[in-house]
Design a protein around this motif. Structure first.
Motif, PDB file in Angstrom:
ATOM      1  N   ASP A  14       0.994  -0.668  -0.163  1.00  0.00           N
ATOM      2  CA  ASP A  14      -0.031   0.179  -0.570  1.00  0.00           C
ATOM      3  C   ASP A  14       0.779   1.504  -0.182  1.00  0.00           C
ATOM      4  O   ASP A  14       1.856   1.664   1.041  1.00  0.00           O
ATOM      5  CB  ASP A  14      -0.417   0.100   1.386  1.00  0.00           C
ATOM      6  N   PRO A  69      -5.081   3.949  -1.638  1.00  0.00           N
ATOM      7  CA  PRO A  69      -6.485   3.760  -2.253  1.00  0.00           C
ATOM      8  C   PRO A  69      -7.271   3.615  -1.441  1.00  0.00           C
ATOM      9  O   PRO A  69      -8.743   3.690  -1.894  1.00  0.00           O
ATOM     10  CB  PRO A  69      -6.046   3.312  -3.444  1.00  0.00           C
ATOM     11  N   THR A  70      -6.773   3.091  -0.360  1.00  0.00           N
ATOM     12  CA  THR A  70      -8.379   2.795   0.454  1.00  0.00           C
ATOM     13  C   THR A  70      -8.672   4.137   1.728  1.00  0.00           C
ATOM     14  O   THR A  70      -8.083   4.854   1.864  1.00  0.00           O
ATOM     15  CB  THR A  70      -7.515   1.319   1.442  1.00  0.00           C
ATOM     16  N   GLN A  79      -7.693   9.135   6.028  1.00  0.00           N
ATOM     17  CA  GLN A  79      -7.228   7.553   4.466  1.00  0.00           C
ATOM     18  C   GLN A  79      -5.686   7.460   5.646  1.00  0.00           C
ATOM     19  O   GLN A  79      -5.298   7.894   6.517  1.00  0.00           O
ATOM     20  CB  GLN A  79      -7.095   8.525   3.728  1.00  0.00           C
ATOM     21  N   SER A 127     -12.185   1.715  -1.753  1.00  0.00           N
ATOM     22  CA  SER A 127     -11.602   1.968  -2.623  1.00  0.00           C
ATOM     23  C   SER A 127     -12.184   2.656  -3.576  1.00  0.00           C
ATOM     24  O   SER A 127     -13.366   2.103  -4.254  1.00  0.00           O
ATOM     25  CB  SER A 127     -10.210   1.022  -2.482  1.00  0.00           C
TER      26      SER A 127
END
Length: 351
Positions: free
Chosen positions: A122, A128-129, A225, A207
């Protein structure tokens, strides 16, 4: 057996001399001039065709496996579970898999596979999450922080033991809450925007592109985030048979993967040879590759053991394992191949 040991000892001796000779100069960042294995050794890899396993696509397409005397065959599978079954039988040597809750129980029972290299990580920033709360709850002041989610309904794909549950758990930990303090609702990613809009949930973990859909519609507000920067949720694992009986092939496999990762940094991520590799082994489009956020491919292929231990801890504390004491990471990870690869290549700078 004696012959194999002798070849292995000769390999390390030659490799060490090459590394020592090059460590002081610019060549330290380049791959060592190891002679290919003769004859080449076959290595069979099972993978789910997603970009998080892109280092293996680049290593194969750009001839890095061949350079080190490996004849690598890539086989697609529908899921990591299918790959694990093949690894357990010894019918494949390496698998690209997701680290899911059920794996911890399998390792605890003696599943003989080991993480030998990382998949994509990540991003450290702007990942993105995203954890998104209904906008009306933010506007009314009912939810100001993660702590205000206690007792509320949180949607995520996969349910108990899923990646979404892990991310939600980590977000809740920042407010000293656990997954038991909220109502976790298993909702598919594509249905989460509607769940926010109809107010059937109070918050969601998801996401892009679904997070973008909610934020653009104005029905949700970003609450959190970069919950787990640098997290590794996918990895390359070797069968016990492969790493124990053919350590020389395993070493060269990881060495090629490290060299591939170094060809994927910064603007080189979208070099034409790399795009060709991504397109060959996944259903990606050129437009999607150019507009999407790239994952992180560590040029030093470090296996984040502490992160894996944290994944195991959260799943265990959430009651998703059949045991209650921390799992020994020696049952999970074999770092010797990554360690030697970086000794040979030299350590690359990271952002």
């Amino acid at each position: 057996m004696i012959g194999n040991f002798a070849r292995w000892r000769s390999f390390w001796a030659a490799a060490s001399l090459i590394w020592l000779a090059g460590v002081a100069g610019p060549a330290a960042a380049q791959a060592p001039a190891l002679a290919p294995l003769d004859p080449p050794q076959a290595v069979r890899v099972a993978y789910v065709p997603i970009l998080k396993f892109a280092t293996v696509y680049v290593a194969e397409s750009r001839g890095l496996f061949k350079k080190y005397g490996l004849d690598v065959k890539l086989d697609t599978v529908k899921s990591g579970t299918e790959a694990i079954a093949f690894l357990d039988k010894g019918s494949v040597d390496v698998g690209g898999i997701s680290i899911v809750a059920s794996l911890w129980a399998a390792w605890n029972r003696g599943l003989d596979i080991r993480v030998i290299a990382p998949g994509a990580l990540d991003p450290m920033k702007d990942g993105p999450t995203k954890f998104i709360v209904r906008k009306d709850l933010i506007d009314s002041g009912a939810v100001k922080t993660v702590a205000d989610l206690k007792g509320r309904r949180i949607g995520g794909a996969g349910g108990p033991g899923s990646g979404a549950e892990y991310f939600i758990s980590k977000a809740l930990e920042t407010a000293k809450l656990t997954i038991r303090d909220v109502q976790l609702m298993n909702i598919g990613n594509a249905d989460l925007p509607a769940a926010i809009e109809t107010k059937s949930v109070d918050a969601v973990l998801l996401s892009s592109p679904y997070s973008d859909q909610i934020l653009k519609a104005g029905t949700g507000t970003l609450l959190m985030q970069d919950i787990t920067p640098g997290l590794m949720t996918v990895a390359f694992v070797g069968s016990g048979k492969f790493v124990k009986e053919r350590p020389e092939a395993a070493q060269r496999f990881v060495l090629a993967m490290a060299e591939a990762a170094r060809l994927m940094q910064g603007p080189d991520y979208l070099s034409q040879p790399n795009i060709d590799a991504y397109m060959k082994y996944t259903a990606s489009t050129v437009e999607g590759l150019r507009t999407g956020s790239p994952a992180v491919y560590d040029p030093n292929v470090a296996i984040p053991v502490d992160g894996l231990a944290d994944l195991e801890r959260v799943h265990r504390e959430n009651g998703r394992t059949e045991y209650d004491k921390p799992l020994d990471m020696a049952k999970v990870v074999d770092t010797r191949f990554v360690t030697k690869a970086i000794e040979l290549l030299g350590k690359a700078p990271t952002n």
